[in-house]
Design a protein around this motif. Structure first.
Motif, short mmCIF file in Angstrom:
data_model
loop_
_atom_site.label_atom_id
_atom_site.label_comp_id
_atom_site.label_asym_id
_atom_site.label_seq_id
_atom_site.Cartn_x
_atom_site.Cartn_y
_atom_site.Cartn_z
N PRO A 211 0.81 -1.23 0.00
CA PRO A 211 0.00 0.00 0.00
C PRO A 211 0.84 1.27 0.00
N GLU A 212 2.05 1.19 0.52
CA GLU A 212 2.93 2.37 0.57
C GLU A 212 3.32 2.88 -0.81
N TYR A 213 3.21 2.03 -1.84
CA TYR A 213 3.47 2.50 -3.20
C TYR A 213 2.50 3.62 -3.56
N ASN A 214 1.25 3.48 -3.18
CA ASN A 214 0.27 4.53 -3.46
C ASN A 214 0.50 5.77 -2.60
N GLU A 215 0.89 5.56 -1.35
CA GLU A 215 1.19 6.70 -0.49
C GLU A 215 2.31 7.54 -1.09
N ALA A 216 3.37 6.87 -1.52
CA ALA A 216 4.52 7.58 -2.08
C ALA A 216 4.18 8.29 -3.38
N ALA A 217 3.43 7.61 -4.25
CA ALA A 217 3.11 8.19 -5.56
C ALA A 217 2.19 9.40 -5.44
#
Length: 330
Positions: A211-217
């Motif tokens: 889920p952190e991929y979406n947070e970062a993007a």
């Protein structure tokens, strides 16, 4: 699982590891190069798989890696056993060690994860392992030795990110489970203790993004290098693996696949979150503009950092970066 079955399983893995032992080591120039193939979606006899094969051959000839990691969805057609043999041929024929982990489609072709694992482990150069007693099949570590001895110099963590949510109330992809996270944390602590209290530089590979991929993007200040054509198809449940990585302090970069039209890399809280480049061919569900390729990662012994780039099917090199150098704040 009964105690007897568990013991026999552990003994089987141990015997396999001894028979197939192969040392990964930094070269004399202190470098170690990894090629990540992801989402090859091989279907035996398909013209699209011929395109994938050409891409893999070109990448391997250009890069001459020390290790190939297949990060899931490598076979998506029957017969799966024949597809596995064919998808591995470019790597095995060159004598390059390889490691594999499963995606959400590999075990939909008539063979279970366990059956596929038994086939994989028979190939020369295979380093794929399993850890009995925890969720998933392809959870294991690979250690990189120092160039001049047998000291552990770096670690690769391979996770099985499972497939689909086991909860009927959640229409989602599955998540890396608590027992897998505990296994990782225990292994990390053991490597740290054996290294005199210092964490070893580490990378992690699996299929489904966190889920952190979406947070970062979504962060306007985050530096994103590469292509992002869709939201990360991550689990809707955050099981805490990224937090565990921050607490352990060893993982520098995470490498996934799954989303064919993403190949970006973004720094998040001191860790690089990276996609591989879709290695499949056109009309394999959907494809990234520019065609297929692979991510390349180059580690340097004694340095907490790495270089990475995308090698395209025509030999072109794009989206190169160096971590942490290219992400340091002014």
């Amino acid at each position: 699982m009964s105690l007897l079955r568990y013991v026999l399983s552990v003994l089987g893995v141990a015997i396999y590891c001894v028979l197939n032992a192969q040392t990964l080591r930094f070269s004399s120039d202190r470098k170690f190069k990894i090629v990540q193939f992801t989402d090859v979606h091989w279907v035996s006899g398909s013209e699209h798989s011929v395109v994938s094969e050409k891409c893999m051959n070109r990448v391997l000839d250009e890069e001459k890696p020390d290790l190939v990691v297949f990060s899931g969805d490598f076979v998506t057609g029957k017969p799966a056993a024949k597809g596995l043999e064919e998808v591995l041929q470019p790597t095995v024929s060159r004598g390059i060690p390889f490691a594999m982990t499963f995606g959400n489609h590999d075990d939909e072709q008539g063979l279970s994860r366990e059956e596929l694992f038994e086939l994989i482990r028979k190939y020369k150069g295979n380093l794929t392992e399993t850890t009995p007693g925890i969720s998933g099949v392809t959870n294991y570590t690979l250690t990189l030795k120092s160039h001049d001895g047998d000291k552990d110099a770096a670690v690769l963590y391979i996770f099985d990110s499972n497939s689909y949510s086991p909860l009927k109330s959640l229409d989602s992809y599955d998540w890396i489970k608590r027992d897998q996270i505990n296994w990782y944390a225990d292994r990390s602590k053991a490597f740290k203790a054996a290294n005199g209290g210092s964490s070893l530089p580490s990378l992690a590979f699996f299929h489904i993004p966190l889920p952190e991929y979406n947070e970062a993007a979504r962060d306007e200040e985050a530096k994103l290098i590469g292509t992002r054509r869709e939201k990360a198809c991550a689990p809707v449940v955050n099981s805490g693996l990224f937090t565990a990585m921050l607490e352990c302090g060893d993982v520098m970069g995470v490498f996934v696949g799954h989303d064919h039209v993403n190949d970006y890399a973004v720094e998040w809280k001191g860790v690089m979150l990276c996609y591989g480049r879709f290695t499949g061919s056109k009309n394999t569900y959907y494809d990234i503009p520019g065609g297929n390729g692979a991510r390349v990662i180059e580690m340097e012994e004694g340095r907490r950092g790495f270089r990475s780039w995308i090698r395209m099917n025509d030999g072109k090199m794009i989206n190169e970066f160096s971590f942490p150098d290219d992400y340091l704040k002014d």
